[in-house]
Scaffold this motif. Structure first.
Motif, PDB file in Angstrom:
ATOM      1  N   THR A 184      62.443  13.889   2.221  1.00  0.00           N
ATOM      2  CA  THR A 184      63.150  12.810   2.928  1.00  0.00           C
ATOM      3  C   THR A 184      63.320  11.523   2.108  1.00  0.00           C
ATOM      4  O   THR A 184      64.123  10.682   2.465  1.00  0.00           O
ATOM      5  N   ARG A 185      62.566  11.389   1.000  1.00  0.00           N
ATOM      6  CA  ARG A 185      62.809  10.199   0.161  1.00  0.00           C
ATOM      7  C   ARG A 185      63.954  10.423  -0.839  1.00  0.00           C
ATOM      8  O   ARG A 185      64.419   9.469  -1.459  1.00  0.00           O
ATOM      9  N   LEU A 186      64.405  11.664  -0.959  1.00  0.00           N
ATOM     10  CA  LEU A 186      65.612  11.911  -1.775  1.00  0.00           C
ATOM     11  C   LEU A 186      66.792  11.799  -0.823  1.00  0.00           C
ATOM     12  O   LEU A 186      67.280  12.808  -0.303  1.00  0.00           O
ATOM     13  N   ASN A 187      67.253  10.597  -0.567  1.00  0.00           N
ATOM     14  CA  ASN A 187      68.199  10.452   0.546  1.00  0.00           C
ATOM     15  C   ASN A 187      69.468   9.684   0.184  1.00  0.00           C
ATOM     16  O   ASN A 187      70.091   9.070   1.026  1.00  0.00           O
ATOM     17  N   LYS A 188      69.847   9.745  -1.078  1.00  0.00           N
ATOM     18  CA  LYS A 188      71.028   8.953  -1.492  1.00  0.00           C
ATOM     19  C   LYS A 188      72.311   9.769  -1.420  1.00  0.00           C
ATOM     20  O   LYS A 188      72.315  10.967  -1.682  1.00  0.00           O
ATOM     21  N   VAL A 189      73.393   9.045  -1.085  1.00  0.00           N
ATOM     22  CA  VAL A 189      74.730   9.619  -1.271  1.00  0.00           C
ATOM     23  C   VAL A 189      75.076   9.320  -2.724  1.00  0.00           C
ATOM     24  O   VAL A 189      75.096   8.173  -3.147  1.00  0.00           O
ATOM     25  N   ARG A 190      75.289  10.349  -3.510  1.00  0.00           N
ATOM     26  CA  ARG A 190      75.493  10.129  -4.953  1.00  0.00           C
ATOM     27  C   ARG A 190      76.948   9.753  -5.262  1.00  0.00           C
ATOM     28  O   ARG A 190      77.207   8.840  -6.004  1.00  0.00           O
ATOM     29  N   VAL A 198      75.431  14.668  -2.541  1.00  0.00           N
ATOM     30  CA  VAL A 198      74.308  13.942  -1.919  1.00  0.00           C
ATOM     31  C   VAL A 198      72.970  14.519  -2.350  1.00  0.00           C
ATOM     32  O   VAL A 198      72.884  15.678  -2.758  1.00  0.00           O
ATOM     33  N   ASP A 199      71.932  13.691  -2.215  1.00  0.00           N
ATOM     34  CA  ASP A 199      70.564  14.195  -2.354  1.00  0.00           C
ATOM     35  C   ASP A 199      70.266  15.138  -1.179  1.00  0.00           C
ATOM     36  O   ASP A 199      70.790  14.944  -0.074  1.00  0.00           O
ATOM     37  N   ALA A 200      69.349  16.075  -1.407  1.00  0.00           N
ATOM     38  CA  ALA A 200      69.072  17.069  -0.361  1.00  0.00           C
ATOM     39  C   ALA A 200      68.411  16.478   0.883  1.00  0.00           C
ATOM     40  O   ALA A 200      68.534  17.022   1.979  1.00  0.00           O
ATOM     41  N   GLY A 201      67.706  15.349   0.723  1.00  0.00           N
ATOM     42  CA  GLY A 201      67.024  14.776   1.892  1.00  0.00           C
ATOM     43  C   GLY A 201      67.907  13.844   2.700  1.00  0.00           C
ATOM     44  O   GLY A 201      67.445  13.210   3.667  1.00  0.00           O
ATOM     45  N   CYS A 202      69.185  13.785   2.344  1.00  0.00           N
ATOM     46  CA  CYS A 202      70.129  12.926   3.078  1.00  0.00           C
ATOM     47  C   CYS A 202      70.268  13.474   4.510  1.00  0.00           C
ATOM     48  O   CYS A 202      70.501  14.664   4.711  1.00  0.00           O
ATOM     49  N   VAL A 203      70.126  12.577   5.484  1.00  0.00           N
ATOM     50  CA  VAL A 203      70.237  13.017   6.882  1.00  0.00           C
ATOM     51  C   VAL A 203      71.706  13.356   7.183  1.00  0.00           C
ATOM     52  O   VAL A 203      72.613  12.639   6.744  1.00  0.00           O
ATOM     53  N   LEU A 204      71.916  14.436   7.911  1.00  0.00           N
ATOM     54  CA  LEU A 204      73.285  14.911   8.166  1.00  0.00           C
ATOM     55  C   LEU A 204      74.174  13.802   8.737  1.00  0.00           C
ATOM     56  O   LEU A 204      75.317  13.621   8.321  1.00  0.00           O
ATOM     57  N   GLN A 205      73.643  13.043   9.675  1.00  0.00           N
ATOM     58  CA  GLN A 205      74.458  11.993  10.310  1.00  0.00           C
ATOM     59  C   GLN A 205      74.889  10.924   9.285  1.00  0.00           C
ATOM     60  O   GLN A 205      76.002  10.403   9.353  1.00  0.00           O
ATOM     61  N   THR A 206      74.018  10.621   8.333  1.00  0.00           N
ATOM     62  CA  THR A 206      74.360   9.643   7.292  1.00  0.00           C
ATOM     63  C   THR A 206      75.548  10.154   6.491  1.00  0.00           C
ATOM     64  O   THR A 206      76.496   9.413   6.193  1.00  0.00           O
TER      65      THR A 206
END
Ligand code: FAD
Ligand code: 2HG
Ligand code: ZN
Length: 481
Positions: free
Chosen positions: A99-105, A116-124
């Motif tokens: 969950t700390r890998l959460n950036k839109v690249r 995106v990073d794999a921990g990016c939340v779907l809604q984001t």
């Protein structure tokens, strides 16, 4: 692991990710959020929860765990339905939370992709796309907390599959940390690339058993000009299949959602969320929520929808319907459908059958299976709903009212599964359409998958994860080396 090697590993992990991001029970951390599955069915015990913040850190963590022979459980939002993202009870498995890998690249409008990073939340991810005038169509009721890595790990389905396919169909590339701690950069974003085995498809749907997804390039689409939602009352499940045919005919690619809901499922929403004002449920055995996404105009979409509903009423497959007047009404109608799993959870423990059958055979399947369950498990309450547009039913069961629920589950779940899955097999369906296998169905898989397919799966697992350190005890039984 010996105490000395455990403390050596912990020291290494703290060096890699920072001391605040390695949590252990010994240090007094409360690990419940990572150890308990969403349905509250099983609580495991983790050796540690590790929270890296970059692909490089994930790779270092994997190498350290491999050297210490510590198994890893990749975890995203921990919203999975099959106890796949939590550790077993041995106290030897490391939960690797993404969950700390959460950036839109990067959002690339020309290539129509988002990375995106794999921990990016779907809604984001959905919101980022919308801000840029694009649609990311994957849509699940858990979208506020599930992650794209978890969606890929499970090949999640959801409510838009009828038009856009499962997560697999939306993925153009992956970045993966292998079981050996190497980084595979497959984020090419190409729509054509026939240069050998398509490795991304091995990792998609592998439930963390082959490697750790750290990044993904996903397809995006233009935002439709208008989206209309209707909620219809139907006399039977046969009528729902007939309506689906008419919807394909009238809306063609505009049909982006087609969800069916049985009366008892809707009664649970009405009971637990009375503020939602569920239409038609009292007088109708079945309801359908359907969506028309149109690229011309709202008037065009509305006219198409009206013609469809007129044709359906004439054919006798719809008895009543409402079409949302605006976005907030549309959201409210969808919310009713999405609340069913939450209403089920409020009602108590339940048995889930996430099955798929050829759409045309679903009414016969339900009639046959209902009769068997009513006869053999009197009082069991059937909660039937799901993604009829793609042949996926949640054929769930709630314990009879007033019984000890834990006892009901302990005594009845296995024999009930036996009955339901035997019919699924006869209909040549699947015992897991979209939720995966996890540890919950691991014993069932060999009963329903061909030995040839299982052998190939084992060979792949052995080749990619020879030490069996990637989420052991999930999906596939493997021998420890
Ligand atoms: P987790 O639960 O954390 O993990 C799921 C699996 O993927 C585990 O095996 C885990 O080890 C693996 N995994 C997680 N991250 C990674 C990674 N980065 N690399 C490799 N493996 C990884 N599912 C549907 O398909 N359709 C639905 O409509 C749907 N609706 C839901 C509604 C509700 C209310 C809830 C609670 C769940 C629903 N789900 C649905 C189930 C769940 O949300 C999905 O399976 C989702 O894809 C899981 O994402 P997650 O990030 O929570 O993954
Ligand atoms: C849904 O479609 C989810 O709502 C959850 O896949 C289904 O809880 C379930 O059985
Ligand atoms: Zn579903």
């Amino acid at each position: 692991m010996t105490t000395a090697s455990t403390s050596g590993l912990m020291a290494q992990l703290r060096d890699i990710v920072g001391k605040d991001y390695v949590l252990t029970q010994d240090d007094g951390a409360d690990l419940r959020a990572w150890e308990l599955d969403w349905r509250g069915r099983e609580r495991g015990r983790a050796l540690a929860v590790v929270r890296p913040a970059s692909t490089r850190e994930v790779a270092e963590v994997v190498k350290a765990c491999a050297a210490a022979r510590a198994a890893i459980v990749p975890q995203g939002g921990n919203t999975g339905m099959v106890v796949g993202s939590t550790p077993d009870t041995s106290g030897t498995q490391v939960v690797l939370s993404l969950t700390r890998l959460n950036k839109v690249r990067q959002l690339d409008p020309g290539n129509m992709t988002i990375t995106v990073d794999a921990g990016c939340v779907l809604q984001t991810l959905q919101e980022e796309c919308e801000k840029a005038g694009f649609l990311f169509p994957l849509s699940l009721a858990s979208e506020g907390s599930c992650t794209i890595g978890g969606n890929l790990g499970t090949n999640a389905g959801g409510t838009q599959v009828v038009r856009y396919g499962n997560t697999r169909e939306l993925c153009l590339g992956l970045e993966v940390v292998t079981a050996q701690g190497e980084i595979w950069d497959g984020l090419l974003g190409l729509r054509k690339d026939n240069t050998g085995y398509d490795l991304r498809h091995l990792f998609i749907g592998s439930e963390g058993t082959l490697g750790i997804i750290t990044g993904a390039t996903m397809k995006i689409y233009p935002l439709p000009k208008s989206q209309l939602t209707a909620f219809a009352a139907l006399p039977s499940l046969e009528a729902a299949v007939q309506l689906l045919g008419l919807a394909h005919e009238h809306l063609s690619a505009g049909l982006t959602g087609f969800e069916v809901m049985g009366q008892f499922a809707l009664s649970l929403v009405n009971k637990h969320f009375p503020q939602q004002r569920v239409p038609f449920w009292q007088e109708s055995p079945w309801c359908v929520v359907l969506e028309n996404s149109d690229n011309e105009s709202e008037e065009h979409a509305r006219a198409q929808f009206e013609r469809l509903l007129e044709a359906a009423m004439e054919a006798g497959c719809v008895t009543d319907a409402v079409v949302a007047e605006n976005l907030s009404q549309a959201k409210a109608l969808w919310h009713i459908r999405e609340s069913i799993p939450l209403a089920q959870a409020q009602e108590g423990l339940n048995i889930k059958h996430d099955i798929s059958i050829n759409v045309s055979r679903i009414p016969a399947f339900v009639a046959e299976t209902n009769a068997l369950l009513e006869q053999q498990f009197p009082g069991a309450r059937l909660v039937t709903y799901g993604h009829l547009g793609d042949g996926n039913l949640h054929y769930n069961v709630q314990a009879p009212e007033g019984v000890d629920q834990k006892r009901f589950l302990a005594e009845q779940e296995a024999p009930m599964n036996q009955v339901v899955y035997a019919v699924v097999d006869r209909y040549r369906g699947s015992i897991s359409a979209e939720h995966g296998i996890g540890s919950l169905k691991i014993d069932k898989l060999p009963e329903h998958k061909s030995p040839v397919a299982l052998g190939l799966m084992r060979n792949i697992k052995q080749a990619l994860d020879p030490l069996n350190l990637m989420n052991p005890g999930k999906l596939l039984h493997t021998e420890n080396p």
